[in-house]
Write a protein that holds these residues in place. Structure first.
Motif, PDB file in Angstrom:
ATOM      1  N   ARG A 254      -4.151  -0.395   9.942  1.00  0.00           N
ATOM      2  CA  ARG A 254      -5.067   0.757   9.565  1.00  0.00           C
ATOM      3  C   ARG A 254      -4.243   1.971   9.572  1.00  0.00           C
ATOM      4  O   ARG A 254      -4.236   2.887   8.648  1.00  0.00           O
ATOM      5  CB  ARG A 254      -6.081   0.931  10.828  1.00  0.00           C
ATOM      6  N   SER A 255      -3.042   2.106  10.492  1.00  0.00           N
ATOM      7  CA  SER A 255      -2.273   3.124  10.449  1.00  0.00           C
ATOM      8  C   SER A 255      -1.296   2.953   8.887  1.00  0.00           C
ATOM      9  O   SER A 255      -0.711   4.033   8.393  1.00  0.00           O
ATOM     10  CB  SER A 255      -1.272   3.291  11.646  1.00  0.00           C
ATOM     11  N   ARG A 256      -0.813   1.972   8.462  1.00  0.00           N
ATOM     12  CA  ARG A 256      -0.011   1.570   7.309  1.00  0.00           C
ATOM     13  C   ARG A 256      -0.821   2.169   6.153  1.00  0.00           C
ATOM     14  O   ARG A 256      -0.440   2.376   5.075  1.00  0.00           O
ATOM     15  CB  ARG A 256       0.390   0.552   7.233  1.00  0.00           C
ATOM     16  N   LYS A 257      -2.360   1.978   6.199  1.00  0.00           N
ATOM     17  CA  LYS A 257      -3.235   2.190   5.205  1.00  0.00           C
ATOM     18  C   LYS A 257      -2.828   3.728   4.699  1.00  0.00           C
ATOM     19  O   LYS A 257      -3.012   4.234   3.653  1.00  0.00           O
ATOM     20  CB  LYS A 257      -4.838   2.037   5.542  1.00  0.00           C
ATOM     21  N   GLU A 258      -2.570   4.617   5.647  1.00  0.00           N
ATOM     22  CA  GLU A 258      -2.565   6.113   5.357  1.00  0.00           C
ATOM     23  C   GLU A 258      -1.034   6.436   4.880  1.00  0.00           C
ATOM     24  O   GLU A 258      -1.001   7.523   4.005  1.00  0.00           O
ATOM     25  CB  GLU A 258      -2.714   6.799   6.814  1.00  0.00           C
ATOM     26  N   VAL A 259      -0.095   5.508   4.895  1.00  0.00           N
ATOM     27  CA  VAL A 259       1.297   5.789   4.564  1.00  0.00           C
ATOM     28  C   VAL A 259       1.769   4.658   3.659  1.00  0.00           C
ATOM     29  O   VAL A 259       3.029   4.382   4.116  1.00  0.00           O
ATOM     30  CB  VAL A 259       2.293   6.046   5.737  1.00  0.00           C
ATOM     31  N   GLY A 260       1.080   4.125   2.700  1.00  0.00           N
ATOM     32  CA  GLY A 260       1.894   3.134   1.733  1.00  0.00           C
ATOM     33  C   GLY A 260       1.023   1.861   1.653  1.00  0.00           C
ATOM     34  O   GLY A 260       1.309   1.139   0.806  1.00  0.00           O
ATOM     35  N   GLY A 261       0.175   1.711   2.508  1.00  0.00           N
ATOM     36  CA  GLY A 261      -0.496   0.346   2.753  1.00  0.00           C
ATOM     37  C   GLY A 261      -0.009  -0.882   3.227  1.00  0.00           C
ATOM     38  O   GLY A 261       1.213  -0.841   3.517  1.00  0.00           O
ATOM     39  N   ALA A 262      -0.926  -1.657   3.332  1.00  0.00           N
ATOM     40  CA  ALA A 262      -0.514  -2.865   4.162  1.00  0.00           C
ATOM     41  C   ALA A 262      -1.550  -4.131   3.814  1.00  0.00           C
ATOM     42  O   ALA A 262      -2.723  -3.631   3.645  1.00  0.00           O
ATOM     43  CB  ALA A 262      -0.667  -2.965   5.738  1.00  0.00           C
ATOM     44  N   PHE A 263      -0.862  -5.335   3.814  1.00  0.00           N
ATOM     45  CA  PHE A 263      -1.604  -6.541   3.115  1.00  0.00           C
ATOM     46  C   PHE A 263      -1.499  -7.483   4.174  1.00  0.00           C
ATOM     47  O   PHE A 263      -0.198  -7.867   4.628  1.00  0.00           O
ATOM     48  CB  PHE A 263      -1.394  -6.693   1.913  1.00  0.00           C
ATOM     49  N   ILE A 264      -2.240  -8.562   4.150  1.00  0.00           N
ATOM     50  CA  ILE A 264      -2.129  -9.762   5.073  1.00  0.00           C
ATOM     51  C   ILE A 264      -2.042 -10.987   4.007  1.00  0.00           C
ATOM     52  O   ILE A 264      -2.747 -10.988   3.239  1.00  0.00           O
ATOM     53  CB  ILE A 264      -3.088  -9.876   6.166  1.00  0.00           C
ATOM     54  N   THR A 265      -1.095 -11.771   4.392  1.00  0.00           N
ATOM     55  CA  THR A 265      -1.168 -13.060   3.319  1.00  0.00           C
ATOM     56  C   THR A 265      -0.963 -14.275   4.080  1.00  0.00           C
ATOM     57  O   THR A 265      -0.649 -14.389   5.369  1.00  0.00           O
ATOM     58  CB  THR A 265       0.248 -13.084   2.520  1.00  0.00           C
ATOM     59  N   GLY A 266      -1.404 -15.376   3.580  1.00  0.00           N
ATOM     60  CA  GLY A 266      -1.035 -16.752   4.402  1.00  0.00           C
ATOM     61  C   GLY A 266      -1.789 -16.995   5.532  1.00  0.00           C
ATOM     62  O   GLY A 266      -1.135 -17.312   6.875  1.00  0.00           O
ATOM     63  N   LEU A 267      -3.082 -16.550   5.754  1.00  0.00           N
ATOM     64  CA  LEU A 267      -3.857 -16.767   6.987  1.00  0.00           C
ATOM     65  C   LEU A 267      -3.980 -18.289   7.534  1.00  0.00           C
ATOM     66  O   LEU A 267      -4.112 -19.217   6.911  1.00  0.00           O
ATOM     67  CB  LEU A 267      -5.226 -16.524   6.731  1.00  0.00           C
TER      68      LEU A 267
END
Length: 97
Positions: free
Chosen positions: A62-75
């Protein structure tokens, strides 16, 4: 044991994302937090995860969402199961690539 590798905005988390490892995990997240580029978090090698681990990772995303984004892969199976058991699946949905 928890391992975190950071290579050019790609984080790979392996092992146990448990409350007892969160201090070192939190410290490891400072560098990716300072970047303005999107961060990809690979959770395919997580073998165990608890609610505290899920909450800290979600706070990071959520904090990365504000400064460039973040994604999760490979659950991993363990990660996916923990999301379902804790009811956090819908909170993570926007970050799963």
């Amino acid at each position: 044991m928890l391992e975190l590798q950071n290579q050019d905005g790609n984080l790979a988390i392996a092992g146990q994302l448990l409350i007892r490892h969160l201090d070192s995990f939190k410290e490891s997240l400072w560098e990716p937090l300072s970047s303005n580029s999107p961060v990809t978090v690979d959770v395919s090698q997580i073998k165990e995860v608890d609610l505290a681990g899920l909450q800290l990772l979600l706070a990071f995303l959520r904090s990365r969402k504000e400064v460039g984004g973040a994604f999760i892969t490979g659950l991993s199976k363990a990660f996916d199961r923990a999301l379902k058991l804790t009811g956090l699946e819908e909170h993570y949905a926007e970050f799963i690539a």
